[in-house]
Motif scaffolding. Structure first.
Motif, PDB file in Angstrom:
ATOM      1  N   LEU A 276       0.959  -1.258  -0.052  1.00  0.00           N
ATOM      2  CA  LEU A 276      -0.001  -0.103   0.011  1.00  0.00           C
ATOM      3  C   LEU A 276       0.863   1.350  -0.095  1.00  0.00           C
ATOM      4  N   VAL A 277       0.308   2.267  -0.390  1.00  0.00           N
ATOM      5  CA  VAL A 277       1.255   3.584  -0.680  1.00  0.00           C
ATOM      6  C   VAL A 277       0.045   4.628  -0.438  1.00  0.00           C
ATOM      7  N   SER A 278       0.522   5.647   0.434  1.00  0.00           N
ATOM      8  CA  SER A 278      -0.396   6.838   0.869  1.00  0.00           C
ATOM      9  C   SER A 278      -0.845   7.496  -0.471  1.00  0.00           C
ATOM     10  N   MET A 279      -2.248   7.861  -0.119  1.00  0.00           N
ATOM     11  CA  MET A 279      -2.983   8.415  -1.420  1.00  0.00           C
ATOM     12  C   MET A 279      -2.507   9.949  -1.425  1.00  0.00           C
ATOM     13  N   PRO A 280      -2.133  10.202  -2.892  1.00  0.00           N
ATOM     14  CA  PRO A 280      -2.011  11.688  -3.137  1.00  0.00           C
ATOM     15  C   PRO A 280      -3.275  12.824  -2.619  1.00  0.00           C
ATOM     16  N   GLU A 281      -2.767  13.861  -1.894  1.00  0.00           N
ATOM     17  CA  GLU A 281      -3.782  14.661  -1.408  1.00  0.00           C
ATOM     18  C   GLU A 281      -4.457  15.372  -2.754  1.00  0.00           C
ATOM     19  N   GLY A 282      -5.559  15.820  -2.772  1.00  0.00           N
ATOM     20  CA  GLY A 282      -6.135  16.446  -3.742  1.00  0.00           C
ATOM     21  C   GLY A 282      -7.064  15.659  -5.003  1.00  0.00           C
ATOM     22  N   LEU A 283      -6.725  14.394  -4.721  1.00  0.00           N
ATOM     23  CA  LEU A 283      -7.227  13.401  -5.777  1.00  0.00           C
ATOM     24  C   LEU A 283      -8.949  12.841  -5.181  1.00  0.00           C
ATOM     25  N   THR A 284      -9.645  12.509  -6.048  1.00  0.00           N
ATOM     26  CA  THR A 284     -10.737  11.648  -5.299  1.00  0.00           C
ATOM     27  C   THR A 284     -10.313  10.207  -5.342  1.00  0.00           C
ATOM     28  N   PHE A 285     -11.082   9.467  -4.792  1.00  0.00           N
ATOM     29  CA  PHE A 285     -10.691   7.962  -4.605  1.00  0.00           C
ATOM     30  C   PHE A 285     -10.648   7.264  -6.002  1.00  0.00           C
ATOM     31  N   THR A 286     -11.543   7.514  -7.009  1.00  0.00           N
ATOM     32  CA  THR A 286     -11.458   6.973  -8.263  1.00  0.00           C
ATOM     33  C   THR A 286     -10.307   7.483  -8.939  1.00  0.00           C
ATOM     34  N   GLU A 287     -10.049   8.743  -9.081  1.00  0.00           N
ATOM     35  CA  GLU A 287      -8.771   9.283  -9.642  1.00  0.00           C
ATOM     36  C   GLU A 287      -7.712   8.499  -9.055  1.00  0.00           C
ATOM     37  N   ALA A 288      -7.512   8.240  -7.793  1.00  0.00           N
ATOM     38  CA  ALA A 288      -6.393   7.836  -6.976  1.00  0.00           C
ATOM     39  C   ALA A 288      -6.056   6.296  -7.634  1.00  0.00           C
ATOM     40  N   ALA A 289      -7.210   5.789  -7.757  1.00  0.00           N
ATOM     41  CA  ALA A 289      -7.036   4.257  -7.885  1.00  0.00           C
ATOM     42  C   ALA A 289      -6.369   3.805  -9.218  1.00  0.00           C
ATOM     43  N   THR A 290      -6.583   5.169 -10.405  1.00  0.00           N
ATOM     44  CA  THR A 290      -6.096   4.662 -11.697  1.00  0.00           C
ATOM     45  C   THR A 290      -4.451   4.819 -11.769  1.00  0.00           C
ATOM     46  N   LEU A 291      -3.803   5.068 -10.392  1.00  0.00           N
ATOM     47  CA  LEU A 291      -2.416   5.195 -10.418  1.00  0.00           C
ATOM     48  C   LEU A 291      -1.692   3.714 -10.192  1.00  0.00           C
ATOM     49  N   CYS A 292      -2.344   2.986  -9.739  1.00  0.00           N
ATOM     50  CA  CYS A 292      -2.027   1.618  -9.246  1.00  0.00           C
ATOM     51  C   CYS A 292      -1.205   0.675 -10.399  1.00  0.00           C
ATOM     52  N   CYS A 293      -2.007   0.898 -11.445  1.00  0.00           N
ATOM     53  CA  CYS A 293      -1.263   0.052 -12.832  1.00  0.00           C
ATOM     54  C   CYS A 293      -0.669   1.072 -13.818  1.00  0.00           C
ATOM     55  N   ALA A 294      -1.723   1.763 -14.386  1.00  0.00           N
ATOM     56  CA  ALA A 294      -1.352   2.664 -15.628  1.00  0.00           C
ATOM     57  C   ALA A 294      -0.291   3.740 -15.228  1.00  0.00           C
ATOM     58  N   GLY A 295      -0.795   4.093 -14.143  1.00  0.00           N
ATOM     59  CA  GLY A 295       0.053   5.598 -13.609  1.00  0.00           C
ATOM     60  C   GLY A 295       1.441   5.030 -13.391  1.00  0.00           C
ATOM     61  N   VAL A 296       1.778   4.205 -12.578  1.00  0.00           N
ATOM     62  CA  VAL A 296       3.002   3.772 -12.172  1.00  0.00           C
ATOM     63  C   VAL A 296       3.842   3.232 -13.387  1.00  0.00           C
ATOM     64  N   THR A 297       3.020   2.479 -14.216  1.00  0.00           N
ATOM     65  CA  THR A 297       3.652   1.853 -15.493  1.00  0.00           C
ATOM     66  C   THR A 297       4.161   2.996 -16.325  1.00  0.00           C
ATOM     67  N   ALA A 298       3.383   3.840 -16.726  1.00  0.00           N
ATOM     68  CA  ALA A 298       3.917   5.155 -17.467  1.00  0.00           C
ATOM     69  C   ALA A 298       5.130   5.700 -16.772  1.00  0.00           C
ATOM     70  N   TRP A 299       5.106   5.962 -15.447  1.00  0.00           N
ATOM     71  CA  TRP A 299       6.145   6.387 -14.653  1.00  0.00           C
ATOM     72  C   TRP A 299       7.476   5.712 -14.880  1.00  0.00           C
ATOM     73  N   ASN A 300       7.580   4.330 -14.707  1.00  0.00           N
ATOM     74  CA  ASN A 300       8.420   3.500 -14.784  1.00  0.00           C
ATOM     75  C   ASN A 300       9.146   3.590 -16.140  1.00  0.00           C
ATOM     76  N   ALA A 301       8.089   3.494 -17.258  1.00  0.00           N
ATOM     77  CA  ALA A 301       8.444   3.717 -18.536  1.00  0.00           C
ATOM     78  C   ALA A 301       9.387   4.861 -18.991  1.00  0.00           C
ATOM     79  N   LEU A 302       9.067   6.121 -18.250  1.00  0.00           N
ATOM     80  CA  LEU A 302       9.751   7.330 -18.505  1.00  0.00           C
ATOM     81  C   LEU A 302      10.848   7.508 -17.711  1.00  0.00           C
ATOM     82  N   PHE A 303      10.872   6.860 -16.481  1.00  0.00           N
ATOM     83  CA  PHE A 303      11.849   7.549 -15.439  1.00  0.00           C
ATOM     84  C   PHE A 303      12.730   6.204 -14.716  1.00  0.00           C
ATOM     85  N   GLY A 304      12.159   5.125 -15.218  1.00  0.00           N
ATOM     86  CA  GLY A 304      12.879   3.880 -14.406  1.00  0.00           C
ATOM     87  C   GLY A 304      14.094   3.325 -14.992  1.00  0.00           C
ATOM     88  N   LEU A 305      14.547   3.822 -16.078  1.00  0.00           N
ATOM     89  CA  LEU A 305      15.839   3.082 -16.595  1.00  0.00           C
ATOM     90  C   LEU A 305      17.102   4.170 -16.340  1.00  0.00           C
TER      91      LEU A 305
END
Length: 353
Positions: free
Chosen positions: A134-163
């Motif tokens: 589990l990770v602390s949910m970012p302030e300022g987002l709704t619960f549904t918005e925050a839920a989108t980070l768990c797969c798509a969000g972090v995958t995009a982040w890793n793709a751009l900044f993970g290497l």
């Protein structure tokens, strides 16, 4: 103020391999809390194509019978096990697709743990989760918005900044494909660090969304099937620094065509399916055209925490794009069908009362 702990939870289970017909909705006792677990009242969830593949019995990684589906969830902590140190009741949290992947690269052991596949997931009203997943949910987002980070969000982040040594930087060129969750997040993250974005899409309507997100150039791949050369020309002939490849066999040839010398193609999916294997680049093309081809599943917890901090600091610029059609938990089958239709723009989300 502490919330009361319900006795039962409404939940879906995957009870077969018949797609949406394999989904069964019941009410079950709230799971017993382990010493290292956190009991979460789930308020929002989002869907991925992975969820459909699991229900079809076609998921290539570990699954368990009757699993609670869903990797993406956000909610409020109701209670914690006696050895939990990272959270307390009342905290807002989001889940991780791979709850064992804390830092670094996946290992064979860690890869066996997938939320909503081999570990019970988020498409339920209350769930018990490993505190490390589990990770602390970012302030300022709704619960549904925050839920989108768990797969798509972090995958995009890793793709751009993970290497290491190849993170996207200001002034570089990034190419994204379509308007799926990973691609939209990639546009947002790339623009936030000052990169220039070329986006492909198939319709003028979806092009408008990409324009709103700040894409510098948009190519309609139906009108321009040889879009790789066009993308290269837009960079002045040098090519694209980073390609976020989501379509698979039908587009990889064009991705290889547009990437620059010593650029990176990050492969995060194959939603396009099919394609002629003879048209696909092979490993020798990495040498001939001097690019790095990198596979990414999702990301680790440290990457997810970095992403959440960036979103919290730039919440309006990086607010997740959610489809206008929101479903209730009881409407999960309709949500799966909507995802399969491809009519959505942005992530498909589930509100859970």
């Amino acid at each position: 103020m502490a919330q009361s702990i319900p006795q039962t939870a409404r939940q879906w289970n995957v009870v077969g391999h018949d797609g949406v017909d394999a989904l069964k909705f019941t009410e079950q006792p709230v799971p017993q809390l382990g010493d290292n677990q956190v009991l979460v009242k789930i308020h929002g969830a989002s869907l991925n194509f992975r969820d459909i593949v699991i229900a079809q019995g076609k998921y290539p990684w570990d699954t368990k019978p009757n699993v609670v589906p869903g990797s993406d969830g956000a909610g409020t902590v109701l209670a914690v096990g006696r050895h939990v140190t990272r959270f307390q009741p009342g905290d807002k949290v989001i889940t991780m697709l791979n709850p064992q992947l804390i830092a670094g690269s996946p290992t064979r052991r860690v890869s066996h743990f997938g939320l909503g596949a081999s570990v019970d997931g988020t498409l339920r009203s209350v769930g018990a989760f490993d505190e490390q997943g589990l990770v602390s949910m970012p302030e300022g987002l709704t619960f549904t918005e925050a839920a989108t980070l768990c797969c798509a969000g972090v995958t995009a982040w890793n793709a751009l900044f993970g290497l290491p040594g190849k993170q996207v930087a200001a002034g570089q060129w990034v190419l994204t494909q379509g308007t799926g969750g990973v691609s939209i997040f990639a546009v947002q993250f790339a623009k936030a660090v000052g990169a220039r974005v070329i986006a492909t899409t198939s319709s003028p309507e979806r092009a408008k969304l990409l324009e709103r997100l700040g894409a510098d150039h948009i190519i309609n791949y139906r009108e321009t099937p040889e879009w790789g050369a066009v993308a290269r020309e837009l960079t002045g002939g040098d090519g694209v620094d980073h390609v976020i490849e989501v379509a698979g066999p039908i587009s990889i040839k064009q991705s290889a065509e547009c990437v620059k010398l010593d650029g990176v193609i990050t492969i995060v999916g194959s939603i396009g399916g099919g394609g002629d294997a003879r048209e696909m680049p092979n490993l020798l093309d990495c040498w001939m055209s001097l690019f790095t081809a990198r596979g990414v599943w999702t990301g680790n917890r440290l990457q997810m925490e970095d992403m959440c901090r960036a979103i919290e600091a730039n919440v309006e610029k990086l607010r997740p794009v959610v489809d206008a059609k929101i479903f209730k938990l009881e409407q999960l089958k309709e949500a799966y069908e909507y995802l399969s239709s491809g009519k959505h723009q942005g992530k498909i989300c589930i509100e859970i009362d």
